[in-house]
Enzyme design. Structure first.
Site, PDB file in Angstrom:
ATOM      1  N   TYR A   1      -4.831   2.368  -6.001  1.00 12.30           N
ATOM      2  CA  TYR A   1      -5.333   1.516  -4.916  1.00 12.30           C
ATOM      3  C   TYR A   1      -6.434   2.211  -4.093  1.00 12.30           C
ATOM      4  O   TYR A   1      -7.135   1.546  -3.329  1.00 12.30           O
ATOM      5  CB  TYR A   1      -4.199   1.095  -3.962  1.00 12.30           C
ATOM      6  CG  TYR A   1      -3.060   0.331  -4.596  1.00 12.30           C
ATOM      7  CD1 TYR A   1      -3.148  -0.172  -5.894  1.00 12.30           C
ATOM      8  CD2 TYR A   1      -1.876   0.104  -3.893  1.00 12.30           C
ATOM      9  CE1 TYR A   1      -2.099  -0.860  -6.482  1.00 12.30           C
ATOM     10  CE2 TYR A   1      -0.819  -0.595  -4.470  1.00 12.30           C
ATOM     11  CZ  TYR A   1      -0.931  -1.065  -5.760  1.00 12.30           C
ATOM     12  OH  TYR A   1       0.114  -1.738  -6.323  1.00 12.30           O
TER      13      TYR A   1
ATOM     14  N   HIS B   1       3.048   3.857 -12.630  1.00 12.28           N
ATOM     15  CA  HIS B   1       2.471   2.547 -12.286  1.00 12.28           C
ATOM     16  C   HIS B   1       2.492   1.573 -13.459  1.00 12.28           C
ATOM     17  O   HIS B   1       2.780   0.390 -13.288  1.00 12.28           O
ATOM     18  CB  HIS B   1       1.034   2.744 -11.791  1.00 12.28           C
ATOM     19  CG  HIS B   1       0.533   1.629 -10.945  1.00 12.28           C
ATOM     20  ND1 HIS B   1      -0.444   1.788 -10.009  1.00 12.28           N
ATOM     21  CD2 HIS B   1       0.863   0.317 -10.882  1.00 12.28           C
ATOM     22  CE1 HIS B   1      -0.688   0.637  -9.412  1.00 12.28           C
ATOM     23  NE2 HIS B   1       0.090  -0.276  -9.937  1.00 12.28           N
TER      24      HIS B   1
HETATM   25  N1  LIG Z   1       3.191  -2.444  -9.601  1.00  8.92           N
HETATM   26  C1  LIG Z   1       2.155  -3.197  -9.846  1.00  8.92           C
HETATM   27  O1  LIG Z   1       1.544  -3.162 -10.925  1.00  8.92           O
HETATM   28  C2  LIG Z   1       1.661  -4.140  -8.772  1.00  8.92           C
HETATM   29  C3  LIG Z   1       0.796  -5.191  -9.099  1.00  8.92           C
HETATM   30  C4  LIG Z   1       0.370  -6.033  -8.083  1.00  8.92           C
HETATM   31  C5  LIG Z   1       0.807  -5.842  -6.777  1.00  8.92           C
HETATM   32  N2  LIG Z   1       1.664  -4.809  -6.478  1.00  8.92           N
HETATM   33  C6  LIG Z   1       2.146  -4.573  -5.090  1.00  8.92           C
HETATM   34  O2  LIG Z   1       2.792  -5.733  -4.594  1.00  8.92           O
HETATM   35  C7  LIG Z   1       2.170  -6.168  -3.376  1.00  8.92           C
HETATM   36  C8  LIG Z   1       2.254  -7.670  -3.242  1.00  8.92           C
HETATM   37  O3  LIG Z   1       1.736  -8.320  -4.381  1.00  8.92           O
HETATM   38  P1  LIG Z   1       0.426  -9.205  -4.385  1.00  8.92           P
HETATM   39  O4  LIG Z   1      -0.345  -8.937  -3.151  1.00  8.92           O
HETATM   40  O5  LIG Z   1      -0.229  -9.007  -5.678  1.00  8.92           O
HETATM   41  O6  LIG Z   1       0.965 -10.685  -4.391  1.00  8.92           O
HETATM   42  P2  LIG Z   1       1.552 -11.726  -3.342  1.00  8.92           P
HETATM   43  O7  LIG Z   1       2.322 -11.041  -2.255  1.00  8.92           O
HETATM   44  O8  LIG Z   1       2.205 -12.772  -4.161  1.00  8.92           O
HETATM   45  O9  LIG Z   1       0.224 -12.414  -2.769  1.00  8.92           O
HETATM   46  C9  LIG Z   1      -0.505 -11.976  -1.685  1.00  8.92           C
HETATM   47  C10 LIG Z   1      -1.321 -13.175  -1.204  1.00  8.92           C
HETATM   48  O10 LIG Z   1      -0.422 -14.192  -0.747  1.00  8.92           O
HETATM   49  C11 LIG Z   1      -0.767 -14.625   0.558  1.00  8.92           C
HETATM   50  N3  LIG Z   1       0.477 -14.731   1.344  1.00  8.92           N
HETATM   51  C12 LIG Z   1       1.382 -13.750   1.553  1.00  8.92           C
HETATM   52  N4  LIG Z   1       2.385 -14.209   2.334  1.00  8.92           N
HETATM   53  C13 LIG Z   1       2.092 -15.498   2.649  1.00  8.92           C
HETATM   54  C14 LIG Z   1       2.728 -16.478   3.450  1.00  8.92           C
HETATM   55  N5  LIG Z   1       3.870 -16.232   4.076  1.00  8.92           N
HETATM   56  N6  LIG Z   1       2.149 -17.707   3.529  1.00  8.92           N
HETATM   57  C15 LIG Z   1       0.965 -17.961   2.900  1.00  8.92           C
HETATM   58  N7  LIG Z   1       0.311 -17.069   2.138  1.00  8.92           N
HETATM   59  C16 LIG Z   1       0.871 -15.832   2.012  1.00  8.92           C
HETATM   60  C17 LIG Z   1      -1.673 -13.576   1.135  1.00  8.92           C
HETATM   61  O11 LIG Z   1      -2.711 -14.218   1.859  1.00  8.92           O
HETATM   62  P3  LIG Z   1      -2.929 -13.961   3.448  1.00  8.92           P
HETATM   63  O12 LIG Z   1      -3.471 -12.590   3.566  1.00  8.92           O
HETATM   64  O13 LIG Z   1      -3.896 -15.032   3.813  1.00  8.92           O
HETATM   65  O14 LIG Z   1      -1.576 -14.119   4.113  1.00  8.92           O
HETATM   66  C18 LIG Z   1      -2.228 -12.844  -0.080  1.00  8.92           C
HETATM   67  O15 LIG Z   1      -3.506 -13.344  -0.418  1.00  8.92           O
HETATM   68  C19 LIG Z   1       0.748  -5.571  -3.468  1.00  8.92           C
HETATM   69  O16 LIG Z   1       0.145  -5.465  -2.214  1.00  8.92           O
HETATM   70  C20 LIG Z   1       1.017  -4.233  -4.116  1.00  8.92           C
HETATM   71  O17 LIG Z   1       1.474  -3.287  -3.155  1.00  8.92           O
HETATM   72  C21 LIG Z   1       2.098  -3.978  -7.466  1.00  8.92           C
END
Ligand SMILES: NC(=O)c1ccc[n+]([C@@H]2O[C@H](COP(=O)([O-])OP(=O)(O)OC[C@H]3O[C@@H](n4cnc5c(N)ncnc54)[C@H](OP(=O)(O)O)[C@@H]3O)[C@@H](O)[C@H]2O)c1
Length: 272
Positions: free
Chosen positions: A44, A102
């Site tokens: 990241y 990862h």
């Molecule tokens: N291990 C891996 O390979 C891997 C891969 C991907 C991600 N991750 C980790 O998992 C975390 C979360 O995953 P992600 O960010 O990919 O997916 P996510 O949490 O499904 O999606 C994040 C998006 O959803 C929106 N959101 C979040 N909460 C909301 C709510 N209550 N209401 C409306 N919209 C909402 C956010 O927009 P707003 O900002 O407008 O709220 C953001 O654009 C990452 O930050 C990372 O740390 C790990």
């Protein structure tokens, strides 16, 4: 007890793809909401910024649960431990709470990187270790190769994707799952069923989705840049979905919406 189910840690705040002022403001909102578990990764490019925000917040170290992940490029004897030391320096920590691999290595031979992960644990660089994006076969191999408990397999997990095979492997191997893409990057909001169910509990669609994940026995990672969403995503502990509502949500997994595919992530394994 598994670290991700201690205290507030089952609700982790994800930091991808945040950087700069957006990262700082989001993390400050998360800390104010009560989050104490934060998820970052070498990939990241924000470990130093995450460390700086946490240091400035003045939260006692023992209250925090900081997860970072080793980049697959560092899965060599020469680079692995040095890269973890670099992560610790960037984060300003003597030890990370959870260190994950990862991604599985391309080709799928997980043994060498798992042995390096075990070494990081043995040397005290990581209090807990785990994996991410592992398949069922890899979870079984990991259980056989690593002596220390593996505290998680962090995977894509939301109600638009059936992950029953991984849940069964979690029960079999004792490696619990934790979620990413928990609201399917917003895709869940296209389906009215979650808001309809939420109306019965005075909760939003997102809160219903996250509560369903928790009731499946999976700890959460969520990411948002908006304080109201950040607070809402943390505020999921004061209601319980009925078995009827759990089943209605379960039915949505037939949608089969997978975000992380070989097309979007060329190094992804063949998913179960
Ligand atoms: N291990 C891996 O390979 C891997 C891969 C991907 C991600 N991750 C980790 O998992 C975390 C979360 O995953 P992600 O960010 O990919 O997916 P996510 O949490 O499904 O999606 C994040 C998006 O959803 C929106 N959101 C979040 N909460 C909301 C709510 N209550 N209401 C409306 N919209 C909402 C956010 O927009 P707003 O900002 O407008 O709220 C953001 O654009 C990452 O930050 C990372 O740390 C790990």
């Amino acid at each position: 007890m598994n670290i991700y189910f201690q205290k507030t840690h089952q609700r982790g705040f994800g930091t991808f793809p945040l950087k700069g002022a957006t990262l700082r403001q989001a993390m400050e909102a998360a800390l104010a909401a009560g989050y104490r578990a934060f998820d970052t990764a070498q990939m990241y490019g924000n470990e130093a910024e995450v460390g700086a925000v946490l240091a400035a917040a003045g939260i006692p170290r023992e209250a925090l649960c900081i997860t970072t992940k080793v980049h697959p490029d560092n899965y060599t004897q020469a680079r692995f431990l040095a890269s973890v030391e670099d992560s610790l320096k960037a984060l300003g920590l003597a030890q990370v709470d959870v260190l994950l691999l990862h991604w599985p290595p391309v080709g799928g031979d997980v043994a060498p990187s798992l042995r390096l992960l075990q070494q990081a644990h043995d040397r005290g660089l990581a209090r807990n270790i785990g994996v991410s994006n592992y398949t069922v076969r890899m979870m079984r191999e990991a259980r056989a190769i690593v002596d220390a408990p593996l505290v998680t397999n962090q995977v894509e997990f939301h109600p638009l994707l059936n992950q029953d095979k991984l849940l069964a492997a979690a029960a079999e191997t004792g490696i619990p799952l934790s979620s990413y893409a928990s609201v399917a990057r917003g895709e869940v909001f296209k389906h009215p069923v979650f808001a309809q169910i939420g109306a019965g509990y005075g909760k939003t669609a997102a809160q219903v989705v996250l509560r369903w994940i928790l009731q499946k026995g999976v700890s959460l990672n969520t990411m948002s840049t908006r304080p109201e969403n950040i607070r809402a995503n943390f505020d999921v502990m004061d209601f319980t979905l009925s078995s009827v509502d759990m089943a209605r949500i379960e039915a949505m997994t037939r949608t089969g919406h997978r975000i992380v595919t070989r097309k979007s992530v060329p190094w992804a394994p063949d998913w179960d």
